[in-house]
Design a protein around this motif. Sequence first.
Motif, PDB file in Angstrom:
ATOM      1  N   UNK A  22       0.845  -1.191   0.000  1.00 12.97           N
ATOM      2  CA  UNK A  22       0.000   0.000   0.000  1.00 12.97           C
ATOM      3  C   UNK A  22       0.879   1.239   0.000  1.00 12.97           C
ATOM      4  N   UNK A  23       0.262   2.387  -0.231  1.00 16.77           N
ATOM      5  CA  UNK A  23       1.012   3.637  -0.204  1.00 16.77           C
ATOM      6  C   UNK A  23       1.672   3.847   1.151  1.00 16.77           C
ATOM      7  N   UNK A  24       0.985   3.452   2.215  1.00 13.28           N
ATOM      8  CA  UNK A  24       1.487   3.739   3.557  1.00 13.28           C
ATOM      9  C   UNK A  24       2.553   2.750   4.019  1.00 13.28           C
ATOM     10  N   UNK A  25       2.638   1.594   3.399  1.00 18.62           N
ATOM     11  CA  UNK A  25       3.554   0.569   3.889  1.00 18.62           C
ATOM     12  C   UNK A  25       5.006   0.989   3.679  1.00 18.62           C
ATOM     13  N   UNK A  26       5.868   0.553   4.580  1.00 18.58           N
ATOM     14  CA  UNK A  26       7.287   0.913   4.506  1.00 18.58           C
ATOM     15  C   UNK A  26       8.087  -0.086   3.689  1.00 18.58           C
ATOM     16  N   UNK A  27       7.437  -1.131   3.213  1.00 19.73           N
ATOM     17  CA  UNK A  27       8.103  -2.082   2.323  1.00 19.73           C
ATOM     18  C   UNK A  27       7.042  -2.733   1.450  1.00 19.73           C
ATOM     19  N   UNK A  28       7.482  -3.437   0.444  1.00 22.59           N
ATOM     20  CA  UNK A  28       6.543  -4.127  -0.438  1.00 22.59           C
ATOM     21  C   UNK A  28       7.104  -5.486  -0.805  1.00 22.59           C
ATOM     22  N   UNK A 306      -3.879  -4.985  -1.272  1.00 19.07           N
ATOM     23  CA  UNK A 306      -3.443  -3.787  -1.987  1.00 19.07           C
ATOM     24  C   UNK A 306      -4.265  -2.580  -1.562  1.00 19.07           C
ATOM     25  N   UNK A 307      -3.600  -1.449  -1.394  1.00 19.81           N
ATOM     26  CA  UNK A 307      -4.305  -0.222  -1.129  1.00 19.81           C
ATOM     27  C   UNK A 307      -4.860   0.371  -2.407  1.00 19.81           C
ATOM     28  N   UNK A 308      -5.682   1.394  -2.255  1.00 17.31           N
ATOM     29  CA  UNK A 308      -6.295   2.027  -3.427  1.00 17.31           C
ATOM     30  C   UNK A 308      -7.485   1.233  -3.910  1.00 17.31           C
ATOM     31  N   UNK A 309      -7.705   1.274  -5.219  1.00 20.98           N
ATOM     32  CA  UNK A 309      -8.823   0.543  -5.805  1.00 20.98           C
ATOM     33  C   UNK A 309      -8.701  -0.939  -5.458  1.00 20.98           C
ATOM     34  N   UNK A 310      -9.750  -1.490  -4.826  1.00 21.90           N
ATOM     35  CA  UNK A 310      -9.643  -2.850  -4.312  1.00 21.90           C
ATOM     36  C   UNK A 310     -10.634  -3.835  -4.873  1.00 21.90           C
ATOM     37  N   UNK A 311     -11.410  -3.419  -5.880  1.00 19.76           N
ATOM     38  CA  UNK A 311     -12.439  -4.299  -6.432  1.00 19.76           C
ATOM     39  C   UNK A 311     -12.213  -4.528  -7.917  1.00 19.76           C
ATOM     40  N   UNK A 312     -12.696  -5.668  -8.383  1.00 17.89           N
ATOM     41  CA  UNK A 312     -12.524  -6.048  -9.780  1.00 17.89           C
ATOM     42  C   UNK A 312     -13.843  -6.528 -10.365  1.00 17.89           C
ATOM     43  N   UNK A 313     -14.067  -6.174 -11.621  1.00 21.51           N
ATOM     44  CA  UNK A 313     -15.139  -6.766 -12.411  1.00 21.51           C
ATOM     45  C   UNK A 313     -14.668  -8.146 -12.837  1.00 21.51           C
ATOM     46  N   UNK A 314     -15.393  -9.186 -12.469  1.00 20.43           N
ATOM     47  CA  UNK A 314     -14.967 -10.555 -12.763  1.00 20.43           C
ATOM     48  C   UNK A 314     -16.119 -11.305 -13.415  1.00 20.43           C
ATOM     49  N   UNK A 315     -15.848 -11.908 -14.564  1.00 19.99           N
ATOM     50  CA  UNK A 315     -16.881 -12.709 -15.211  1.00 19.99           C
ATOM     51  C   UNK A 315     -16.616 -12.871 -16.682  1.00 19.99           C
ATOM     52  N   UNK A 316     -17.598 -13.403 -17.374  1.00 26.22           N
ATOM     53  CA  UNK A 316     -17.506 -13.500 -18.822  1.00 26.22           C
ATOM     54  C   UNK A 316     -17.512 -12.085 -19.396  1.00 26.22           C
ATOM     55  N   UNK A 317     -17.119 -11.974 -20.655  1.00 30.36           N
ATOM     56  CA  UNK A 317     -17.124 -10.658 -21.281  1.00 30.36           C
ATOM     57  C   UNK A 317     -18.513 -10.022 -21.201  1.00 30.36           C
ATOM     58  N   UNK A 318     -19.538 -10.830 -21.392  1.00 30.30           N
ATOM     59  CA  UNK A 318     -20.893 -10.288 -21.353  1.00 30.30           C
ATOM     60  C   UNK A 318     -21.272  -9.842 -19.946  1.00 30.30           C
ATOM     61  N   UNK A 319     -20.895 -10.612 -18.937  1.00 30.71           N
ATOM     62  CA  UNK A 319     -21.216 -10.238 -17.557  1.00 30.71           C
ATOM     63  C   UNK A 319     -20.518  -8.934 -17.168  1.00 30.71           C
ATOM     64  N   UNK A 320     -19.263  -8.798 -17.573  1.00 27.98           N
ATOM     65  CA  UNK A 320     -18.532  -7.569 -17.281  1.00 27.98           C
ATOM     66  C   UNK A 320     -19.162  -6.394 -18.019  1.00 27.98           C
ATOM     67  N   UNK A 321     -19.520  -6.608 -19.270  1.00 27.28           N
ATOM     68  CA  UNK A 321     -20.184  -5.543 -20.034  1.00 27.28           C
ATOM     69  C   UNK A 321     -21.501  -5.140 -19.379  1.00 27.28           C
ATOM     70  N   UNK A 322     -22.235  -6.109 -18.876  1.00 29.09           N
ATOM     71  CA  UNK A 322     -23.520  -5.806 -18.230  1.00 29.09           C
ATOM     72  C   UNK A 322     -23.326  -4.949 -16.976  1.00 29.09           C
ATOM     73  N   UNK A 323     -22.309  -5.270 -16.175  1.00 27.39           N
ATOM     74  CA  UNK A 323     -22.077  -4.507 -14.957  1.00 27.39           C
ATOM     75  C   UNK A 323     -21.604  -3.090 -15.287  1.00 27.39           C
ATOM     76  N   UNK A 324     -20.790  -2.953 -16.311  1.00 28.33           N
ATOM     77  CA  UNK A 324     -20.398  -1.610 -16.764  1.00 28.33           C
ATOM     78  C   UNK A 324     -21.634  -0.828 -17.191  1.00 28.33           C
ATOM     79  N   UNK A 325     -22.527  -1.496 -17.904  1.00 25.82           N
ATOM     80  CA  UNK A 325     -23.770  -0.840 -18.297  1.00 25.82           C
ATOM     81  C   UNK A 325     -24.591  -0.392 -17.111  1.00 25.82           C
ATOM     82  N   UNK A 326     -24.572  -1.179 -16.035  1.00 29.43           N
ATOM     83  CA  UNK A 326     -25.315  -0.801 -14.843  1.00 29.43           C
ATOM     84  C   UNK A 326     -24.710   0.448 -14.198  1.00 29.43           C
ATOM     85  N   UNK A 327     -23.378   0.468 -14.078  1.00 24.54           N
ATOM     86  CA  UNK A 327     -22.734   1.665 -13.539  1.00 24.54           C
ATOM     87  C   UNK A 327     -23.022   2.882 -14.420  1.00 24.54           C
TER      88      UNK A 327
END
Length: 365
Positions: A22-28, A306-327
């Motif tokens: 993460x950004x705050x961590x002193x090592x990675x 991981x810090x920052x953005x912590x979520x992912x769109x996961x699925x078939x191409x159609x499922x991911x497209x559908x969720x993008x459409x919802x957003x």
Amino acid sequence: MSPRFFWFLPTTGDSRSIVGGSHASSNRTIPKGYRPPSRRYLAEVARAADRLGFEGVLTPTGTWCEDAWLTSAALLAETEKLKFLVAFRPGLVPPTLAAQQTATLQRFSEGRVLLNVVSGGDDAEQRRFGDFLSHDERYARTAEFLQIVTSVWTQDSVDFTGTYYTANDARVSAPPDPLPDIYFGGSSAAALPIAAEFADVYLTWGEPPQAAADKIDKVRAEAAARGRTARFGIRLHTISRDTSDAAWAVANEMLAELTEEQIAKATALLASSESEGQRRMTALHGGRVDKLEIYPNLWAGVGLVRGGAGTALVGSHQEVANLIGEYHSLGFDEFILSGYPHLEEAYWFAEGVLPLLAKTGLQSR
């Protein structure tokens, strides 16, 4: 408004793993198969994003990142149409200098620069760079910073006296043309008024659709009270495959690599962050691994370590497209995406998801 899709430059390095720091961590942790963020590799990612039709790429900022200004300047010559959304922290550069740097880069790139203003969410990281202001003070300083920068671009000479900055006869040789859009994020009460006053695009990390929509509704109302409007963007990872099972298999492989110790240590660090957005990301999983699909096809596994953005769109191409459409239906017009590794995942998304979105009228350039 048709959505615009951005990709991400992995300036901390790249791999097939979500292990990092993460950004705050002193090592990675350097994962197996690590790809250093060389100019050559980052150019490969940028050229791929350009070729695949992404609107632009986010060049991040932080302790473990290569410098965003220098990286963007180096890679502009490697691309043709791709825009660079340059992340930077107001407290680390004087506002008139930032206005000048932006104007120069905008001219040299022939209009391909956008700005992502990051006030800084974690005290530990800010102090590494000599910044000892509190969380809320950093946002107050950002307001003064943006007041000076935007005024310098639109006026011949600017005099300013504030709590954090004083400038006399501030000016640039010529303003950037076009003026770059300002992208701004922040979930706290201190951040939202700044977004309403200055942001062209308000950004949020990928919470479930309704929670994300509720947040941008607040910004929309604050902006309207000031006689302004804003666009809205969301930052997400993506794992898109020909079938849903194949995509979830990739997510499960990433999860299997993590140890209980890694998860517990990262969760404790991120949950104590001064960043409201970071705490909200961490609360989505709470350090548990048994309920990571927090909404259909929205996976909180990345945020385990991981810090920052912590979520992912996961699925078939159609499922991911559908969720993008919802957003998109809830008001999000800009999608800033990434995936591990970034070179390969850019192809998976662009070749699998973008054509489906185009059929529904949701497409980028």
